[in-house]
Design an enzyme around this catalytic site. Sequence first.
Site, PDB file in Angstrom:
ATOM      1  N   GLU A   1       0.838  -1.257   0.393  1.00 33.20           N
ATOM      2  CA  GLU A   1       0.032   0.045  -0.380  1.00 33.20           C
ATOM      3  C   GLU A   1       0.625   1.088  -0.304  1.00 33.20           C
ATOM      4  O   GLU A   1       0.711   1.632  -0.707  1.00 33.20           O
ATOM      5  CB  GLU A   1      -0.741  -0.175   1.214  1.00 33.20           C
ATOM      6  CG  GLU A   1      -2.202   1.110   1.325  1.00 33.20           C
ATOM      7  CD  GLU A   1      -2.848   0.894   1.991  1.00 33.20           C
ATOM      8  OE1 GLU A   1      -3.665   1.599   2.530  1.00 33.20           O
ATOM      9  OE2 GLU A   1      -2.241  -0.053   3.087  1.00 33.20           O
TER      10      GLU A   1
ATOM     11  N   VAL B   1       3.282  10.821   3.086  1.00 29.56           N
ATOM     12  CA  VAL B   1       3.167   9.938   4.968  1.00 29.56           C
ATOM     13  C   VAL B   1       1.325   9.660   4.377  1.00 29.56           C
ATOM     14  O   VAL B   1       0.413  10.957   3.967  1.00 29.56           O
ATOM     15  CB  VAL B   1       3.383  10.841   5.535  1.00 29.56           C
ATOM     16  CG1 VAL B   1       2.639   9.803   7.561  1.00 29.56           C
ATOM     17  CG2 VAL B   1       4.978  11.239   5.616  1.00 29.56           C
TER      18      VAL B   1
ATOM     19  N   ALA C   1      -1.502   3.837   9.358  1.00 32.64           N
ATOM     20  CA  ALA C   1      -0.259   4.236   8.808  1.00 32.64           C
ATOM     21  C   ALA C   1       0.263   4.139   8.041  1.00 32.64           C
ATOM     22  O   ALA C   1       1.285   2.975   8.176  1.00 32.64           O
ATOM     23  CB  ALA C   1       0.059   5.033   9.625  1.00 32.64           C
TER      24      ALA C   1
END
Length: 483
Positions: free
Chosen positions: A142, A168, A175
């Site tokens: 991802e 980010v 995250a």
Amino acid sequence: MLLSSHFPRRAGSNKGYAVIIDAGSSGSRLHVFQYIKEGSIPLLVHKGKDSLSLKTRPGLSSFASNPKAAGTSLDRLLEFAKENVPEKDRGTTPLYLMATAGLRLLDVGVQDAILESCRDVLRLGGFMFKDEWASVITGIDEGIYAWVAANYALGTLGGDPQETTGIVELGGASAQVTFVPEVVPPPAFRHELYLGGVTYTLYTYSFLQFGQEAAWEKLLEMITAGVLKTTLSEAEHEDVVVDPCTPRGYVFKQNSIISEVTNEQSVKEAIPSIRSAGNFTDCRRAALALLQRGRDNCLYKKCAIGSAFVPELRGKFFATENFYYTSEFFGLPSTTSLAEMELAGQHYCGEDWKTLQQKHQGMETEDLLKYCFSTAYIVALLHDTLGVDMRDDRVRFTNRVGEVPLDWALGALIVHLENDNFGEVPPVWLFGEESFRIFAILGCVVLLGFVVWMIMRFRRPHLKTIYDLEKGRYITTAARSHR
């Protein structure tokens, strides 16, 4: 005679379509991409903002107790895909379903059952689909896909790795941080990516359960369980727990958000009352304590989030997803600093709940509740944890560069086009597949008839006509074969 053509389906260009379903924790979003394949990196064809994207709720992970029903949640998405991909192209348009952190949190058996339900639906969707194309991708995948999307949008793919931009992401359940560091990171955090003729050595890591939704829920659990102590926790009553991340004046009710974030009945019974305090400073402190949990298990010289190594951030960065959604809610520009985010959070956290409801009529209660926490969490994550200066201008809060969405699904498309070679348009039969089958059957029938005719012709006896002197007339008789 049947003819095939290796020319593109549309004269003068090598165009194609691809469909990717991003099955996230809060919902599933389908993307329809149209591209022109020229070299190793495709050129995306844009048709306006969000015109080829649709999100539906709930997410696949919500079907954990009833996996067989998961596939039906994709019906509307497939209808949308068919509306945006011409019928003649669907059979050659690859369809991927990529599930992220929401499904990664479930047991493998439940994951497999949900995915199989989805495959049952996708096989009948009319697109090019293989069972292995419905999968749970890793957090590392991802992060890499998001980095590829960002640098595709900037036009830096295929160039100097040091000129690329990091990313980010702040998703719902996880995250991700991905960039080209100055020093090669440890193997557990390193990924070699070959794209556009260049090898990129990336730092990439996915922080599971540190996405905004997961962190908010975990923080509420810790507060209600008395794990976190804030300056406001010294309440006037021992049986009252103070929540600094919820706007003051909000009244927690039975079966509210607090009861949803924990399954421990003993905890529910031990906390008879929760008081919302709405204090940005205390909320930020609590968020930092959450981010530092597990640091005692750090095996490296320095660990930024939990026990995970993060090198010093180098170069420019995009802060996407919930970073962007929070800045957008407050009307902050993409170039906003963390200092400006802090001011917005301080003002919002200090507002009374009824005042906030009046200012933002029509917004869902759950969304409105979280903006105090989200601002504090962003500052705690980027500044207190990753070391971004409060007035640093290297970070851009955005989900888009021009018309190009900064979505990991775009990066997944680019990587798969290079690895799976879908950029090459398959042969298009002049008469179509159905006609081909008909002609094939007719050809077999004709060939079989010809063979039978030849057999009968050579097996038929050879006759000759002679004059019989005794009978005084001509007669026909079989000829003898001489060998």
